[in-house]
Design an enzyme around this catalytic site. Structure first.
Site, short mmCIF file in Angstrom:
data_model
loop_
_atom_site.label_atom_id
_atom_site.label_comp_id
_atom_site.label_asym_id
_atom_site.label_seq_id
_atom_site.Cartn_x
_atom_site.Cartn_y
_atom_site.Cartn_z
N LYS A 60 0.84 -1.19 0.00
CA LYS A 60 0.00 0.00 0.00
C LYS A 60 0.88 1.24 0.00
CE LYS A 60 -3.96 2.05 2.36
NZ LYS A 60 -4.91 1.93 3.48
N TYR A 95 -6.20 -1.05 17.48
CA TYR A 95 -6.29 -2.41 18.00
C TYR A 95 -6.29 -2.45 19.52
CZ TYR A 95 -5.42 -3.59 13.17
OH TYR A 95 -5.53 -3.69 11.80
#
Length: 332
Positions: free
Chosen positions: A168, A274
């Site tokens: 990415k 997270y």
């Protein structure tokens, strides 16, 4: 001048070709170019005429149309980005975009599989190739686009790394390669090579045609099939295995900055998401309410208060050594 409708001879219109050239000279990825063209096509369909004739008020009405028809915020923002390129770069009229605005995207927490569920999911994969590919997504935290694009030469068993080329943001990076993952990849390589599917220096996960890699859509279908076979009633995608990788590392108390590097995140705040789904960390935190009202465990019983010694006992020797005479007068 219509950018969306091809001419009868199937030739690309001059306006569309100019936009394609503008994107090509900037080396936009193919899917980015397709998304930008799609955005302009939507506008042309709404207007019923060539998009280069649109006014600022037309663009404002178009965004209201997207909202009123239930278009999601991610799609709205992607459409605006494509139109901004068209009007700013291809037409050179940035002032037309002044009344269009990006919308806030709700930040939703990802669905996280437990380690036991991940084991069941991978074990239920339809074949060894998909089992190995899913193991890479979970064992190294790769994006699905990075998993399917791996080549045999990207596996470094000596340094125990996976080379991710042009991930990415068109960035190269190295990912971790655990001993268990290496053995799974070797098992798949032996089978795939014996079947003639894996070629020397070719794709690690080839498609039906060995010259092409398996697609992200095919791997997504394999994950859905494995979830159904394993009886996991959660919304699972290949990217969910990457989420599980990061969350389980955080629950193992791996430094979040290390996790950021492993995931290839540019910004730390992307990785800190997270912390909100690492339930083992949440369970280890003791609430201040519990501290306030906690009962001491196995607290010993308090000792009885000391009693004064009885008169005339050995614990009061003064009274024993100097007794008063029987006929003594007590003075107040």
């Amino acid at each position: 001048m219509d950018i969306c409708t091809p001419t009868p001879s199937a030739a690309v219109s001059p306006l569309r070709q100019r936009m394609l050239d503008d994107m090509r000279m900037r080396q936009f990825a193919e899917h980015t170019q397709e998304g930008y063209i799609r955005a302009v096509r939507k506008l042309a369909t709404f207007l019923g005429r060539s998009p280069h004739t649109a006014s600022a008020e037309d663009l404002r009405r178009f965004q209201l149309h997207l909202v009123d028809t239930g278009t999601g915020p991610v799609t709205i923002n992607a459409t605006i980005t494509g139109l901004k390129f068209f009007f700013d770069i291809t037409l050179g009229r940035p002032e037309l975009m002044l009344k269009m605005t990006h919308v806030a995207v709700p930040r939703k927490l990802p669905v996280i599989l437990s380690p036991e569920e991940v084991g069941r999911l991978i074990a239920a994969a339809p074949n060894l190739k998909h089992q190995a590919a899913m193991s890479v997504a979970y064992g190294a935290g790769l994006r699905v686009s990075e998993v399917v694009s791996l080549k045999v030469g990207d596996i470094d068993g000596e340094r125990m790394t996976l080379r991710v080329e042009q991930g990415k943001g068109r960035k190269d990076r190295y990912a971790m390669l655990s001993p268990v993952l290496l053995e799974r990849l070797r098992a798949w390589w032996r089978l795939g090579h014996a079947q003639g599917k894996i070629r020397h220096g070719g794709w690690l996960f080839p498609g039906l045609d060995p010259t092409d890699h398996v697609t992200a859509r095919q791997l997504n279908r394999a994950v859905h099939l494995a979830a159904a076979t394993a009886g996991i009633d959660k919304r699972i995608t290949p990217h969910g295995l990457r989420h599980a990788f990061a969350t389980h590392l955080l629950e193992q108390r791996v430094d979040i900055r290390v996790i950021q590097v492993l995931l290839g995140h540019k910004r730390l705040d992307t990785t800190t998401l997270y912390a909100a789904v690492a339930t083992d960390l949440l369970r280890r935190v003791v609430s201040p309410l519990d501290h306030t009202f906690a009962k001491p465990a196995d607290e010993p019983a308090p000792e009885p208060a000391p009693q004064p010694p009885a008169l005339g006992t050995s614990k009061n020797p003064r009274l024993l050594t100097n007794p008063a005479p029987a006929n003594a007068t007590i003075t107040r």
